[in-house]
Motif scaffolding. Structure first.
Motif, PDB file in Angstrom:
ATOM      1  N   LEU A  39       0.838  -1.200   0.000  1.00 24.44           N
ATOM      2  CA  LEU A  39       0.000   0.000   0.000  1.00 24.44           C
ATOM      3  C   LEU A  39       0.876   1.253   0.000  1.00 24.44           C
ATOM      4  CD1 LEU A  39      -2.829   1.203   0.137  1.00 24.44           C
ATOM      5  CD2 LEU A  39      -2.730   1.043   2.616  1.00 24.44           C
ATOM      6  N   ILE A  40       1.942   1.202   0.823  1.00 26.06           N
ATOM      7  CA  ILE A  40       2.849   2.354   0.874  1.00 26.06           C
ATOM      8  C   ILE A  40       3.485   2.592  -0.504  1.00 26.06           C
ATOM      9  CG2 ILE A  40       5.028   3.203   1.857  1.00 26.06           C
ATOM     10  CD1 ILE A  40       4.197   1.720   4.467  1.00 26.06           C
ATOM     11  N   TRP A  41       3.938   1.513  -1.154  1.00 28.54           N
ATOM     12  CA  TRP A  41       4.541   1.679  -2.500  1.00 28.54           C
ATOM     13  C   TRP A  41       3.521   2.272  -3.471  1.00 28.54           C
ATOM     14  CZ3 TRP A  41       8.420   1.181   0.083  1.00 28.54           C
ATOM     15  CH2 TRP A  41       9.001   0.022   0.562  1.00 28.54           C
ATOM     16  N   ALA A  42       2.287   1.723  -3.431  1.00 32.69           N
ATOM     17  CA  ALA A  42       1.281   2.159  -4.405  1.00 32.69           C
ATOM     18  C   ALA A  42       0.930   3.635  -4.220  1.00 32.69           C
ATOM     19  CB  ALA A  42       0.023   1.304  -4.300  1.00 32.69           C
ATOM     20  N   VAL A  43       0.770   4.049  -2.961  1.00 30.67           N
ATOM     21  CA  VAL A  43       0.456   5.460  -2.707  1.00 30.67           C
ATOM     22  C   VAL A  43       1.670   6.323  -3.060  1.00 30.67           C
ATOM     23  CG1 VAL A  43      -0.160   7.163  -0.947  1.00 30.67           C
ATOM     24  CG2 VAL A  43      -1.268   4.922  -0.943  1.00 30.67           C
ATOM     25  N   GLY A  44       2.856   5.815  -2.705  1.00 27.84           N
ATOM     26  CA  GLY A  44       4.094   6.538  -3.027  1.00 27.84           C
ATOM     27  C   GLY A  44       4.227   6.783  -4.519  1.00 27.84           C
ATOM     28  N   GLN A  45       3.833   5.796  -5.304  1.00 27.44           N
ATOM     29  CA  GLN A  45       3.951   5.942  -6.756  1.00 27.44           C
ATOM     30  C   GLN A  45       3.023   7.014  -7.309  1.00 27.44           C
ATOM     31  OE1 GLN A  45       3.749   1.712  -7.881  1.00 27.44           O
ATOM     32  NE2 GLN A  45       5.657   2.058  -8.965  1.00 27.44           N
TER      33      GLN A  45
END
Lengths: 226, 248
Positions: A39-45
């Motif tokens: 989730l963190i990666w997806a939001v970060g992207q």
């Protein structure tokens, strides 16, 4: 060659033990951490400035495109005995192995989960973002209250499938000598060269755990449709 | 609006547009599709990036400001401060499907205006009374008809106590028999409050009833501007006549 039922039944106890102590622990801890990281990666992207986002995307691609067993060995090489000396002589090898196992499985599968989240986030209509802007909601609130809850509904079934995939990959832990169930089966079978029985039992235990989970996920999937 | 321009790629939608809406005035924008009327509302709501010119709300620049002869983009914080005074109701309602009716309405008052949940809920009850949906307060949007959803969306916009309300074809997505209730609610808002309104609508009777002034758009420019009685009964411009004939 005969199937030694008695030997097979004897193996159930110790294999179940290894299953509960290693396989299940790694799968559950790994899934939860991977779901959070993903989730963190997806939001970060979506939120990070372009250069950082590009680096993140590249790193995620590299992790997704290299084999899990290699990553396990690599982690051991770096964290346990890069140069032949054990880094943490005080801690026992099994504990370090477990920690590394959970860490590598989490990171590896988080890269896949990030892709699922991304699809979930992209499935949300532009109108939702626009309504949030029209109400001047702070960015963090838009994610927390509007986007993530809706994306999660679309993503949850696919996260479940990744968790099952992770579960089935746990035998890779044997490359770093963590005594998970398949390694244990190999050891038990090796004593008397009776491998068929122990591997059958191990396979059945896997099936007994993953099949109901898969059915449950399918039911959940149907329930989650608005 | 001063010298407002909007381009999508090479396609120029608005160019050198100027107009002013007085405080408390209700203005209807009419014109053929693609004439830029919805784009104006979207620019005011900051849903589109302004390609040129300036928008002022009560004298304050909204997204871009003039510094000497330079055009500078304002920081987000500044934009939000002014945007809070503007509310919008969309053609597609855009309620949050993961929240109940009440949660939809109190979300922004609680998290943007800093009201307590109790205070915001009490106001939500009043607003739902106003739009005739008090009994739906804990319902989910998916269980409501389009007309009901749109009335909740109106209540949600009003909960922010906006000074300016933008209505973007709010009845276009509704079944004909549901249009009446929504327009009735808006008529009442127009009667009871002094909120400045900008409407894009094809409901000409409604436009005539609630608005003080009508602007006719064509190809991104205002080609005619008049009081509604005049505009609808006795338009001057040939293009306006054609347009009104086509839709009435």
């Amino acid at each position: 060659m005969e199937f030694d039922l008695e030997f097979a039944l004897e193996a159930v106890g110790p294999l179940l033990m290894a299953f509960l102590q290693v396989t299940l622990v790694v799968t559950v801890a790994g899934s939860v951490i991977a779901a959070l990281l993903g989730l963190i990666w997806a939001v970060g992207q979506r939120e990070l400035p372009t250069p950082i986002r590009m680096v993140l995307t590249w790193v995620l691609d590299v992790i997704r495109m290299t084999p899990l067993p290699l990553q396990l060995l690599f982690a051991v090489a770096i964290f346990i005995s890069f140069d032949g000396y054990r880094r943490f002589p005080e801690t026992d090898v099994e504990t370090i192995g477990m920690i590394l196992g959970v860490a590598v499985f989490s990171v590896h599968y988080s890269t896949y989960m990030a892709e699922s989240y991304r699809a979930g986030i992209e499935s949300i209509g532009r109108g939702q973002w626009e309504a949030a802007t029209a109400l001047s909601l702070p960015r963090i609130r838009v994610w927390r209250a509007v986007i993530i809850p809706q994306a999660l509904r679309a993503t949850l079934p696919s996260l479940g499938n990744w968790a099952i995939a992770m579960f089935k990959d746990t035998p890779f832990l044997l490359v770093i000598l963590v005594p998970e169930m398949v390694a244990k089966a190999k050891q038990l079978g090796g004593a008397s060269y009776q491998y068929t029985e122990v591997f059958t039992v191990a396979g059945l235990i896997f099936l007994a755990a993953s099949y109901p989970t898969a059915v449950l996920m399918r039911k959940l999937e149907k329930k989650l449709v608005y | 609006m001063e010298d407002v321009a909007k381009r999508f790629g090479k396609n120029t939608v608005l160019d050198g547009l100027n107009f002013t809406v007085e405080r408390g005035e209700r203005v209807t924008l009419i014109g053929p599709s693609g004439s830029g009327k919805t784009t104006i509302l979207r620019l005011l709501m900051t849903l589109e990036e302004l390609s040129g010119g300036y928008i002022y709300v009560d004298g304050d620049p909204l997204t871009y400001a003039k510094r000497g002869n330079r055009r500078v983009k304002l920081p987000n914080k500044e934009v939000t401060r002014i945007r809070k005074r503007i509310g919008m109701v969309f053609q597609q309602f855009n309620l949050f499907p993961n929240m109940t009716v009440c949660e939809n309405i109190i979300e922004a008052p609680v998290h943007v205006l800093g009201q307590s949940k109790e205070e915001a809920r009490a106001k939500a009850v009043d607003l739902l009374d106003q739009v005739g949906l008090r009994d739906k307060i804990d319902a989910h949007p998916s269980s409501l008809s389009g007309g009901q959803q749109q009335r909740v969306a109106i209540a949600r916009a009003l909960a922010m106590e906006p000074e300016i309300l933008l209505l973007d074809e709010v009845t276009s997505a509704l079944d004909p028999e549901l249009v009446g209730d929504v327009l009735e609610v808006l008529r009442e808002v127009a009667r009871e409050t002094d909120i400045t309104m900008l409407l894009v609508t094809h409901e000409m009777q409604f436009a005539q009833d609630v608005s003080h002034r009508v602007l006719m758009f064509d190809e991104g420019r205002v080609i005619e501007e008049a009081k509604p009685e005049v505009m609808f009964n006795n338009p001057e411009h040939e293009r306006t006549k054609q347009f009104l004939q086509a839709i009435l």
